[in-house]
Scaffold this active site. Structure first.
Site, PDB file in Angstrom:
ATOM      1  N   LYS A  50       0.832  -1.219   0.000  1.00  0.00           N
ATOM      2  CA  LYS A  50       0.000   0.000   0.000  1.00  0.00           C
ATOM      3  C   LYS A  50       0.863   1.265   0.000  1.00  0.00           C
ATOM      4  CE  LYS A  50      -2.047  -1.039   3.906  1.00  0.00           C
ATOM      5  NZ  LYS A  50      -1.490  -2.337   4.335  1.00  0.00           N
ATOM      6  N   ARG A  81      -9.480   0.993   8.448  1.00  0.00           N
ATOM      7  CA  ARG A  81      -9.075  -0.341   8.870  1.00  0.00           C
ATOM      8  C   ARG A  81     -10.163  -1.036   9.679  1.00  0.00           C
ATOM      9  NH1 ARG A  81      -3.247   0.666   8.441  1.00  0.00           N
ATOM     10  NH2 ARG A  81      -2.075  -1.244   8.723  1.00  0.00           N
ATOM     11  N   ARG A 128      11.920  -5.769   5.210  1.00  0.00           N
ATOM     12  CA  ARG A 128      11.913  -4.327   5.481  1.00  0.00           C
ATOM     13  C   ARG A 128      12.442  -4.041   6.882  1.00  0.00           C
ATOM     14  NH1 ARG A 128       6.361  -1.016   5.036  1.00  0.00           N
ATOM     15  NH2 ARG A 128       5.880  -2.234   6.902  1.00  0.00           N
ATOM     16  N   ARG A 146      11.592  -0.013  12.026  1.00  0.00           N
ATOM     17  CA  ARG A 146      10.232  -0.110  12.583  1.00  0.00           C
ATOM     18  C   ARG A 146      10.140  -1.318  13.506  1.00  0.00           C
ATOM     19  NH1 ARG A 146       5.630   0.811   8.026  1.00  0.00           N
ATOM     20  NH2 ARG A 146       4.498  -0.457   9.562  1.00  0.00           N
ATOM     21  N   ARG A 156      -0.166  -8.705  13.601  1.00  0.00           N
ATOM     22  CA  ARG A 156      -0.739  -7.713  12.669  1.00  0.00           C
ATOM     23  C   ARG A 156      -1.618  -8.405  11.629  1.00  0.00           C
ATOM     24  NH1 ARG A 156       4.566  -4.851  10.697  1.00  0.00           N
ATOM     25  NH2 ARG A 156       3.179  -3.640   9.369  1.00  0.00           N
TER      26      ARG A 156
HETATM   27  P1  B4P Z   1       3.885  -1.877   2.225  1.00  0.00           P
HETATM   28  O1  B4P Z   1       2.790  -2.831   2.035  1.00  0.00           O
HETATM   29  O2  B4P Z   1       3.956  -0.720   1.301  1.00  0.00           O
HETATM   30  O3  B4P Z   1       3.726  -1.578   3.769  1.00  0.00           O
HETATM   31  P2  B4P Z   1       2.803  -0.522   4.497  1.00  0.00           P
HETATM   32  O4  B4P Z   1       2.008   0.338   3.613  1.00  0.00           O
HETATM   33  O5  B4P Z   1       3.763   0.174   5.354  1.00  0.00           O
HETATM   34  O6  B4P Z   1       1.730  -1.367   5.308  1.00  0.00           O
HETATM   35  P3  B4P Z   1       1.590  -1.585   6.855  1.00  0.00           P
HETATM   36  O7  B4P Z   1       0.232  -2.157   7.000  1.00  0.00           O
HETATM   37  O8  B4P Z   1       2.760  -2.400   7.286  1.00  0.00           O
HETATM   38  O9  B4P Z   1       1.775  -0.229   7.657  1.00  0.00           O
HETATM   39  P4  B4P Z   1       0.901   0.986   8.176  1.00  0.00           P
HETATM   40  O10 B4P Z   1       1.879   2.085   8.220  1.00  0.00           O
HETATM   41  O11 B4P Z   1      -0.348   1.217   7.391  1.00  0.00           O
HETATM   42  O12 B4P Z   1       5.337  -2.524   2.073  1.00  0.00           O
HETATM   43  C1  B4P Z   1       5.857  -3.595   2.785  1.00  0.00           C
HETATM   44  C2  B4P Z   1       7.218  -4.040   2.209  1.00  0.00           C
HETATM   45  O13 B4P Z   1       7.002  -4.792   1.035  1.00  0.00           O
HETATM   46  C3  B4P Z   1       8.171  -2.907   1.816  1.00  0.00           C
HETATM   47  O14 B4P Z   1       9.465  -3.211   2.276  1.00  0.00           O
HETATM   48  C4  B4P Z   1       8.160  -2.902   0.304  1.00  0.00           C
HETATM   49  O15 B4P Z   1       9.400  -2.523  -0.258  1.00  0.00           O
HETATM   50  C5  B4P Z   1       7.847  -4.349  -0.026  1.00  0.00           C
HETATM   51  N1  B4P Z   1       7.120  -4.462  -1.279  1.00  0.00           N
HETATM   52  C6  B4P Z   1       6.102  -3.665  -1.694  1.00  0.00           C
HETATM   53  N2  B4P Z   1       5.662  -4.074  -2.904  1.00  0.00           N
HETATM   54  C7  B4P Z   1       6.407  -5.183  -3.251  1.00  0.00           C
HETATM   55  C8  B4P Z   1       6.421  -6.058  -4.380  1.00  0.00           C
HETATM   56  N3  B4P Z   1       5.568  -5.902  -5.425  1.00  0.00           N
HETATM   57  N4  B4P Z   1       7.298  -7.096  -4.381  1.00  0.00           N
HETATM   58  C9  B4P Z   1       8.158  -7.273  -3.342  1.00  0.00           C
HETATM   59  N5  B4P Z   1       8.197  -6.451  -2.253  1.00  0.00           N
HETATM   60  C10 B4P Z   1       7.328  -5.423  -2.197  1.00  0.00           C
HETATM   61  O16 B4P Z   1       0.421   0.556   9.658  1.00  0.00           O
HETATM   62  C11 B4P Z   1       1.319   0.378  10.749  1.00  0.00           C
HETATM   63  C12 B4P Z   1       0.556   0.344  12.085  1.00  0.00           C
HETATM   64  O17 B4P Z   1      -0.074   1.642  12.336  1.00  0.00           O
HETATM   65  C13 B4P Z   1      -0.623  -0.634  12.197  1.00  0.00           C
HETATM   66  O18 B4P Z   1      -0.195  -1.946  12.553  1.00  0.00           O
HETATM   67  C14 B4P Z   1      -1.474   0.043  13.317  1.00  0.00           C
HETATM   68  O19 B4P Z   1      -0.932  -0.203  14.586  1.00  0.00           O
HETATM   69  C15 B4P Z   1      -1.319   1.526  13.031  1.00  0.00           C
HETATM   70  N6  B4P Z   1      -2.398   2.058  12.162  1.00  0.00           N
HETATM   71  C16 B4P Z   1      -2.219   2.577  10.904  1.00  0.00           C
HETATM   72  N7  B4P Z   1      -3.399   2.962  10.391  1.00  0.00           N
HETATM   73  C17 B4P Z   1      -4.351   2.667  11.311  1.00  0.00           C
HETATM   74  C18 B4P Z   1      -5.776   2.805  11.324  1.00  0.00           C
HETATM   75  N8  B4P Z   1      -6.447   3.317  10.271  1.00  0.00           N
HETATM   76  N9  B4P Z   1      -6.458   2.388  12.428  1.00  0.00           N
HETATM   77  C19 B4P Z   1      -5.807   1.900  13.491  1.00  0.00           C
HETATM   78  N10 B4P Z   1      -4.452   1.724  13.535  1.00  0.00           N
HETATM   79  C20 B4P Z   1      -3.724   2.110  12.457  1.00  0.00           C
END
Ligand code: B4P
Length: 193
Positions: free
Chosen positions: A14, A89, A128, A134, A146
């Protein structure tokens, strides 16, 4: 306005794809994860409370993230549209987002849901975690939590948008460029529908 919810489990891509989509379509990127991490970095009271939950892979309370999104919508009144990344979420967050957008005389055009198998998600997040600093990426137990929280509380948000005829599944496996091309094809089709 073009408002898109980019959906999927942790590690689905995402954040990665949002960066490319905002550049392509001139949208404002609203990532609740990034907003929460900024609060943690700034050492605010909100950040201190959020950190304890995020480090164990739990969700932050709905009212906290809804309040953050409300502020960002108010601060970006001239935007051509938004990409919501990691939000909503929960169903309560999805309902709140619809109400907020209605106040701004707009709505969600589509939810694009990235689909990736669990083993691949764990591998991506552990990879990552080697460099991101993180805490929620560094430990396989936290990553598993998660993914469980996603299945229990978040996966159902897809049904909410499906009921509105706005849900589209997109294969999230492949190179970052391949996944990006699939997302753009869906957005372009919606924009010209
Ligand atoms: P991404 O999938 O881009 O990770 P993300 O957006 O950071 O998702 P995440 O759910 O972990 O985090 P968020 O900040 O929303 O990438 C993951 C990895 O995969 C990267 O290293 C990337 O390089 C790699 N990758 C991507 N595409 C690829 C491909 N095609 N092939 C190979 N590798 C690839 O949430 C973090 C925390 O914040 C949550 O756990 C929660 O505690 C809190 N939070 C956030 N939003 C919330 C909400 N709305 N409500 C309540 N809590 C919330």
């Amino acid at each position: 306005m073009l408002n898109i919810v980019l959906f999927g489990p942790p590690g689905a891509g995402k954040g990665t794809q949002s960066e490319k989509l905002v550049a392509q379509y001139k949208l404002v990127h609203l990532s609740t994860g990034d907003l929460l991490r900024s609060e943690i970095k700034a050492g605010t009271t909100l950040g201190v409370k959020a950190k304890a939950l995020m480090d164990q892979g739990s969700l932050v309370p709905d009212e906290v993230v809804i309040g953050m999104i409300e502020n960002k919508l108010a601060a970006n009144k001239e935007a051509g549209g938004f990409i919501f990344d990691g939000f909503p979420r929960t169903t309560a967050q999805a309902e709140a987002l619809d109400a907020l957008l209605e106040q701004h005389h707009t709505s969600i055009a589509t939810m694009l849901a990235l689909e990736v198998a669990e083993r691949e998600l764990v591998n991506r997040l552990l990879e990552r975690g080697k460099s991101s600093g993180r805490p929620d990426d560094a430990n396989e137990e936290v990553i598993k939590n998660r993914l469980q929280v996603y299945q229990r509380d978040t996966a159902v948000v897809a049904d909410y948008y499906n009921a509105q005829g706005k849900f589209t599944a997109v294969n999230g496996v492949g190179s970052i460029e391949e996944v990006f091309d699939r997302l753009c094809a869906e957005i372009d089709e919606k924009a010209h529908a």
